[in-house]
Write a protein that holds these residues in place. Structure first.
Motif, PDB file in Angstrom:
ATOM      1  N   GLN A 154      -2.957   0.450   3.914  1.00 55.08           N
ATOM      2  CA  GLN A 154      -3.626   1.676   3.480  1.00 55.08           C
ATOM      3  C   GLN A 154      -3.255   2.005   2.034  1.00 55.08           C
ATOM      4  O   GLN A 154      -2.073   1.999   1.661  1.00 55.08           O
ATOM      5  CB  GLN A 154      -3.220   2.847   4.379  1.00 55.08           C
ATOM      6  CG  GLN A 154      -3.770   4.195   3.956  1.00 55.08           C
ATOM      7  CD  GLN A 154      -5.269   4.321   4.184  1.00 55.08           C
ATOM      8  OE1 GLN A 154      -5.763   3.991   5.264  1.00 55.08           O
ATOM      9  NE2 GLN A 154      -5.997   4.802   3.175  1.00 55.08           N
ATOM     10  N   VAL A 155      -4.264   2.296   1.240  1.00 55.08           N
ATOM     11  CA  VAL A 155      -4.086   2.802  -0.122  1.00 55.08           C
ATOM     12  C   VAL A 155      -4.737   4.174  -0.198  1.00 55.08           C
ATOM     13  O   VAL A 155      -5.922   4.316   0.124  1.00 55.08           O
ATOM     14  CB  VAL A 155      -4.705   1.854  -1.160  1.00 55.08           C
ATOM     15  CG1 VAL A 155      -4.693   2.489  -2.546  1.00 55.08           C
ATOM     16  CG2 VAL A 155      -3.966   0.519  -1.169  1.00 55.08           C
ATOM     17  N   THR A 156      -3.955   5.161  -0.601  1.00 51.11           N
ATOM     18  CA  THR A 156      -4.467   6.525  -0.744  1.00 51.11           C
ATOM     19  C   THR A 156      -4.201   7.011  -2.159  1.00 51.11           C
ATOM     20  O   THR A 156      -3.060   6.987  -2.625  1.00 51.11           O
ATOM     21  CB  THR A 156      -3.800   7.472   0.265  1.00 51.11           C
ATOM     22  OG1 THR A 156      -4.016   6.989   1.593  1.00 51.11           O
ATOM     23  CG2 THR A 156      -4.380   8.882   0.144  1.00 51.11           C
ATOM     24  N   VAL A 157      -5.266   7.408  -2.842  1.00 48.90           N
ATOM     25  CA  VAL A 157      -5.160   7.904  -4.205  1.00 48.90           C
ATOM     26  C   VAL A 157      -5.481   9.394  -4.176  1.00 48.90           C
ATOM     27  O   VAL A 157      -6.620   9.794  -3.928  1.00 48.90           O
ATOM     28  CB  VAL A 157      -6.111   7.162  -5.156  1.00 48.90           C
ATOM     29  CG1 VAL A 157      -5.881   7.633  -6.597  1.00 48.90           C
ATOM     30  CG2 VAL A 157      -5.921   5.661  -5.035  1.00 48.90           C
ATOM     31  N   SER A 158      -4.458  10.195  -4.407  1.00 52.75           N
ATOM     32  CA  SER A 158      -4.629  11.648  -4.289  1.00 52.75           C
ATOM     33  C   SER A 158      -3.538  12.366  -5.067  1.00 52.75           C
ATOM     34  O   SER A 158      -2.406  11.874  -5.163  1.00 52.75           O
ATOM     35  CB  SER A 158      -4.569  12.068  -2.815  1.00 52.75           C
ATOM     36  OG  SER A 158      -4.625  13.477  -2.692  1.00 52.75           O
ATOM     37  N   SER A 159      -3.892  13.520  -5.598  1.00 55.16           N
ATOM     38  CA  SER A 159      -2.893  14.345  -6.275  1.00 55.16           C
ATOM     39  C   SER A 159      -2.295  15.363  -5.309  1.00 55.16           C
ATOM     40  O   SER A 159      -1.407  16.134  -5.690  1.00 55.16           O
ATOM     41  CB  SER A 159      -3.530  15.047  -7.479  1.00 55.16           C
ATOM     42  OG  SER A 159      -4.663  15.778  -7.071  1.00 55.16           O
TER      43      SER A 159
ATOM     44  N   ILE B 257      -8.573   1.215   3.345  1.00 54.25           N
ATOM     45  CA  ILE B 257      -7.702   0.172   3.874  1.00 54.25           C
ATOM     46  C   ILE B 257      -8.082  -1.126   3.163  1.00 54.25           C
ATOM     47  O   ILE B 257      -9.271  -1.481   3.115  1.00 54.25           O
ATOM     48  CB  ILE B 257      -7.837   0.018   5.395  1.00 54.25           C
ATOM     49  CG1 ILE B 257      -7.465   1.327   6.096  1.00 54.25           C
ATOM     50  CG2 ILE B 257      -6.958  -1.124   5.895  1.00 54.25           C
ATOM     51  CD1 ILE B 257      -7.704   1.311   7.595  1.00 54.25           C
ATOM     52  N   TYR B 258      -7.087  -1.819   2.630  1.00 53.87           N
ATOM     53  CA  TYR B 258      -7.321  -3.051   1.891  1.00 53.87           C
ATOM     54  C   TYR B 258      -6.913  -4.242   2.757  1.00 53.87           C
ATOM     55  O   TYR B 258      -5.804  -4.274   3.315  1.00 53.87           O
ATOM     56  CB  TYR B 258      -6.537  -3.039   0.580  1.00 53.87           C
ATOM     57  CG  TYR B 258      -7.186  -2.176  -0.457  1.00 53.87           C
ATOM     58  CD1 TYR B 258      -7.189  -0.788  -0.346  1.00 53.87           C
ATOM     59  CD2 TYR B 258      -7.832  -2.737  -1.564  1.00 53.87           C
ATOM     60  CE1 TYR B 258      -7.810   0.017  -1.284  1.00 53.87           C
ATOM     61  CE2 TYR B 258      -8.450  -1.933  -2.518  1.00 53.87           C
ATOM     62  CZ  TYR B 258      -8.434  -0.574  -2.368  1.00 53.87           C
ATOM     63  OH  TYR B 258      -9.053   0.221  -3.309  1.00 53.87           O
TER      64      TYR B 258
ATOM     65  N   GLY C 108       0.814  -1.206   0.000  1.00 52.16           N
ATOM     66  CA  GLY C 108       0.000   0.000   0.000  1.00 52.16           C
ATOM     67  C   GLY C 108       0.847   1.255   0.000  1.00 52.16           C
ATOM     68  O   GLY C 108       2.066   1.207   0.145  1.00 52.16           O
ATOM     69  N   GLY C 109       0.179   2.394  -0.187  1.00 56.51           N
ATOM     70  CA  GLY C 109       0.893   3.665  -0.190  1.00 56.51           C
ATOM     71  C   GLY C 109       0.080   4.759  -0.817  1.00 56.51           C
ATOM     72  O   GLY C 109      -1.129   4.622  -1.026  1.00 56.51           O
ATOM     73  N   LEU C 110       0.764   5.846  -1.129  1.00 54.85           N
ATOM     74  CA  LEU C 110       0.145   7.009  -1.753  1.00 54.85           C
ATOM     75  C   LEU C 110       0.460   6.996  -3.246  1.00 54.85           C
ATOM     76  O   LEU C 110       1.628   6.834  -3.630  1.00 54.85           O
ATOM     77  CB  LEU C 110       0.682   8.285  -1.112  1.00 54.85           C
ATOM     78  CG  LEU C 110       0.266   9.612  -1.742  1.00 54.85           C
ATOM     79  CD1 LEU C 110      -1.236   9.827  -1.617  1.00 54.85           C
ATOM     80  CD2 LEU C 110       1.033  10.771  -1.097  1.00 54.85           C
ATOM     81  N   VAL C 111      -0.562   7.167  -4.057  1.00 52.38           N
ATOM     82  CA  VAL C 111      -0.380   7.157  -5.502  1.00 52.38           C
ATOM     83  C   VAL C 111      -1.288   8.220  -6.112  1.00 52.38           C
ATOM     84  O   VAL C 111      -2.362   8.519  -5.564  1.00 52.38           O
ATOM     85  CB  VAL C 111      -0.670   5.759  -6.084  1.00 52.38           C
ATOM     86  CG1 VAL C 111      -2.114   5.359  -5.869  1.00 52.38           C
ATOM     87  CG2 VAL C 111      -0.294   5.676  -7.552  1.00 52.38           C
TER      88      VAL C 111
END
Length: 121
Positions: free
Chosen positions: A116-121, A93-94, A9-12
């Motif tokens: 945690q997976v976070t999808v944000s610009s 959260i996956y 997981g992470g920020l993408v």
């Protein structure tokens, strides 16, 4: 003792990709129905992808079909979730799940701790 350990997981940014891994110990993944679920803040946990025991048939939630791919590597006893074309609404959260129907007892049902997976610009 059964353990499912998620990672990846992470920020993408929107449109990006991530690959989650669920490393299993204490069970053999091809003998269990394995699935990925997610839970966003204020929402119920939902199944996003599943792979059956044995033959490995797959199933996906409508919201991720065509973007996510579930797979397993029996040599590593690991299940993966490749996530492409990620959207902000995929933020959650996956969790990895392993389930097996048993005779004369409740199903075997195990969960990982989540990533945690976070999808944000």
């Amino acid at each position: 003792q059964v353990q499912l350990v998620e990672s990846g997981g992470g920020l993408v940014q929107p449109g990006g990709s991530l690959k989650l891994a669920c490393a299993a110990s204490g069970i053999v993944v091809n003998m269990y129905g394995m699935s990925w679920h997610r839970q966003a803040p204020g929402k119920e946990r939902e199944m996003v992808a599943a792979i059956s025991s044995g033959g490995g048939g797959t199933d996906y939630a409508a919201s991720v079909k065509g973007r996510f791919t579930i797979s397993r590597d029996e040599t590593k006893n690991t299940v993966y979730l490749q996530m492409d074309s990620l959207r902000p609404e995929d933020t959650a959260i996956y969790y990895c799940n392993a389930r097996r129907i048993a005779t004369s007892r409740p199903p075997y049902n195990y969960w990982g701790q989540g990533t945690q997976v976070t999808v944000s610009s």
